[in-house]
Design an enzyme around this catalytic site. Structure first.
Site, mmCIF file in Angstrom:
data_model
loop_
_atom_site.group_PDB
_atom_site.id
_atom_site.type_symbol
_atom_site.label_atom_id
_atom_site.label_comp_id
_atom_site.label_asym_id
_atom_site.label_seq_id
_atom_site.Cartn_x
_atom_site.Cartn_y
_atom_site.Cartn_z
ATOM 1 N N HIS A 67 0.833 -1.210 0.000
ATOM 2 C CA HIS A 67 0.000 0.000 0.000
ATOM 3 C C HIS A 67 0.866 1.259 0.000
ATOM 4 C CE1 HIS A 67 -3.607 2.389 1.175
ATOM 5 N NE2 HIS A 67 -2.669 3.167 1.695
ATOM 6 N N GLU A 68 1.854 1.287 0.884
ATOM 7 C CA GLU A 68 2.723 2.468 0.969
ATOM 8 C C GLU A 68 3.595 2.610 -0.278
ATOM 9 O OE1 GLU A 68 2.015 4.603 3.185
ATOM 10 O OE2 GLU A 68 0.719 3.208 4.249
ATOM 11 N N HIS A 71 1.737 4.484 -2.962
ATOM 12 C CA HIS A 71 1.901 5.934 -2.783
ATOM 13 C C HIS A 71 3.269 6.372 -3.314
ATOM 14 C CE1 HIS A 71 -1.655 6.731 -0.365
ATOM 15 N NE2 HIS A 71 -1.330 5.777 0.490
#
Length: 152
Positions: A67-68, A71
């Site tokens: 998820h990170e 980003h």
């Protein structure tokens, strides 16, 4: 798991799922309470919550890392990196990353309840915080307060 191991894991996940290297630093941040991790826009570093690793294990941590990294890679390439952006949601689906991490199971702290009684009018006060009985008096009659009980 220490800082070197997590750095190596993030670099491996980045190459495996995104085909691009992770060129910045990753670390555990003990101050994170309600989130699994965060991507820092200015430094491009990633911070992860160690308690998620302790509680849910490596698989959940890899999901948070993916998820990170969504980003990270979208921001580096100049595309929409925010949760609401279409590019972000499409990349999450492509790498099978969770949009939200699991909820932390809070070990609820025992809430202390302090009871005080006025020595003159016998009015009882129930408080969650301790009262300095030398400084504070009864609001009704200005009498002295005495602690009755402390329940956990």
């Amino acid at each position: 798991m220490d800082e070197k191991e997590i750095q190596r894991l993030v670099e491996e996940v980045s190459l495996q799922y995104f085909g691009m290297p992770f060129l910045h630093k990753v670390k555990f941040n003990s101050r994170l309470r309600t989130t699994g991790g965060r991507y820092l826009l200015k430094s491009h570093n990633v911070e992860l919550n160690y308690r998620y690793y302790e509680m849910y294990g490596k698989e959940e941590l890899i999901g948070i890392i993916k998820h990170e990294l969504c980003h990270y890679h979208l921001h580096i390439t100049g595309r929409g990196y925010k949760h609401r952006d279409r590019d972000f949601r499409e990349l999450l689906k492509k790498v099978d990353a969770p949009r939200f991490c699991k909820r932390m199971i809070n070990e609820e702290k025992e809430k202390k309840i302090y009871k005080y009684e006025c020595m003159e009018c016998l009015l009882q006060y129930v408080r969650r915080r301790q009262i300095n009985t030398k400084r504070y008096v009864c609001g009704k009659c200005k009498g002295k307060l005495k602690p009755i009980s402390k329940t956990s």
